[in-house]
Design an enzyme around this catalytic site. Structure first.
Site, PDB file in Angstrom:
ATOM      1  N   LYS A   1      38.646  43.138  34.713  1.00 14.46           N
ATOM      2  CA  LYS A   1      37.591  42.209  35.153  1.00 14.46           C
ATOM      3  C   LYS A   1      36.802  42.771  36.345  1.00 14.46           C
ATOM      4  CE  LYS A   1      38.142  38.485  32.417  1.00 14.46           C
ATOM      5  NZ  LYS A   1      38.896  37.250  32.376  1.00 14.46           N
TER       6      LYS A   1
ATOM      7  N   ARG B   1      46.891  38.280  29.186  1.00 15.63           N
ATOM      8  CA  ARG B   1      45.861  38.665  28.203  1.00 15.63           C
ATOM      9  C   ARG B   1      45.289  40.028  28.588  1.00 15.63           C
ATOM     10  NH1 ARG B   1      40.381  38.319  27.359  1.00 15.63           N
ATOM     11  NH2 ARG B   1      39.735  37.561  25.301  1.00 15.63           N
TER      12      ARG B   1
END
Ligand code: HH2
Length: 269
Positions: free
Chosen positions: A205, A239
């Site tokens: 991210k 995830r």
């Protein structure tokens, strides 16, 4: 949880698995590498992503689910905010609905999940993917995410979704500045008291890139550090894009985490 994005525009793997056979092959590889869950998505939720219509999303995900589900025993999650996509995905073998809108975008979503007995991921997001990074604001991000979880759990329960089928996710990168993401990761254990499994999506991210000063292709070590600390603080569903790389990080952090004590006793037995 291994990620399979069947999209042209996902922030990391966009365009790599657009053909069903490529996506199925990648999903099978992730299982081989140790994924316990697969998350299949047909719409990018990156900041400023262009929304996908229902037909295009169905055309992307359903052939993959139909081709994949007879060949895997791990649960398959469908990453969607649309109830019809969720319904057809569940019919095609999915058993988890990963709804980044936490049942807020499509009024029929809660019913579809309740009727099917599927599990649901309720993720926190401030705004929508189109607006979320414009100017995220919180007075206390952890308190606000906790309140959000309590309210969404209540809605899910009232819709007939079983408490044991609810998974919570603070939504890293969804309407958050770097400092908000760091505060959430630092305080992750405060969500454990809600007694639902905690999912984290940290993989590559932007806030990790901001700290390590690396482009999306070079964020695996930063991701590994964030994942280890998330597991230590109570995350149990991780995830990731890179299952082969991250599985040992998760195993080692889990063996040391007080939140995974039951698994440790199983190792010793
Ligand atoms: N992050 C992404 C997508 N779906 N779902 C949950 N529950 N939590 C997350 O953090 C999360 C998510 C974004 O990652 P990715 O799917 O790789 O990118 P894109 O949305 O661009 O397809």
């Amino acid at each position: 949880m291994g990620v399979v994005n069947i999209t042209p525009d996902s922030f990391y793997d966009g365009g790599r698995y657009s053909l069903p056979e490529k996506a199925i092959g990648h999903a099978l590889e992730l299982v081989e590498q140790g994924a316990d869950i697969l998350d299949i998505g047909g719409e990018s939720t990156r900041p400023n992503a262009i929304a996908v219509n229902e037909k295009d999303e169905l055309d992307r995900v359903i052939p993959v689910l139909e081709g994949l589900s007879p060949h895997v025993t791990v649960p398959i999650s469908i990453d969607t905010t649309k109830s019809r996509v969720a319904q057809l995905a569940l019919d095609a073998g999915a058993s988890i609905v990963n709804d980044v809108s936490a049942l807020r975008q499509d009024p029929a979503m809660a019913d579809v999940i309740a009727q099917s007995g599927a599990a649901v991921v309720l993720m926190h997001m401030q705004g929508t993917p189109q607006t979320m990074q414009h100017s995220p604001q919180y007075s206390d991000v952890c308190a606000e995410v906790l309140q959000f979880f309590e309210a969404r759990i209540e809605i899910a329960l009232r819709s007939g979704i079983a408490r044991t089928n609810i998974i919570l996710d603070p939504g890293f990168g969804f309407g958050k500045l770097v400092s908000h993401n760091l505060d959430l990761l630092r305080s992750l254990s405060s969500f454990v008291m809600l007694d639902c499994p905690l999912l984290v999506g940290l993989s590559r991210k932007g806030f990790i890139g901001n700290i390590v000063e690396k482009s999306v292709d070079h964020r695996e070590w930063g991701t590994a550090a964030a994942i280890a600390l998330a597991v230590d603080r109570g995350a149990t569903i991780i995830r990731v894009h890179d299952v082969a790389m991250m599985i040992d990080v998760v195993k080692m952090a889990a063996a040391l985490s007080p939140h995974w004590a039951r698994d440790k006793q199983e190792h010793d037995a």
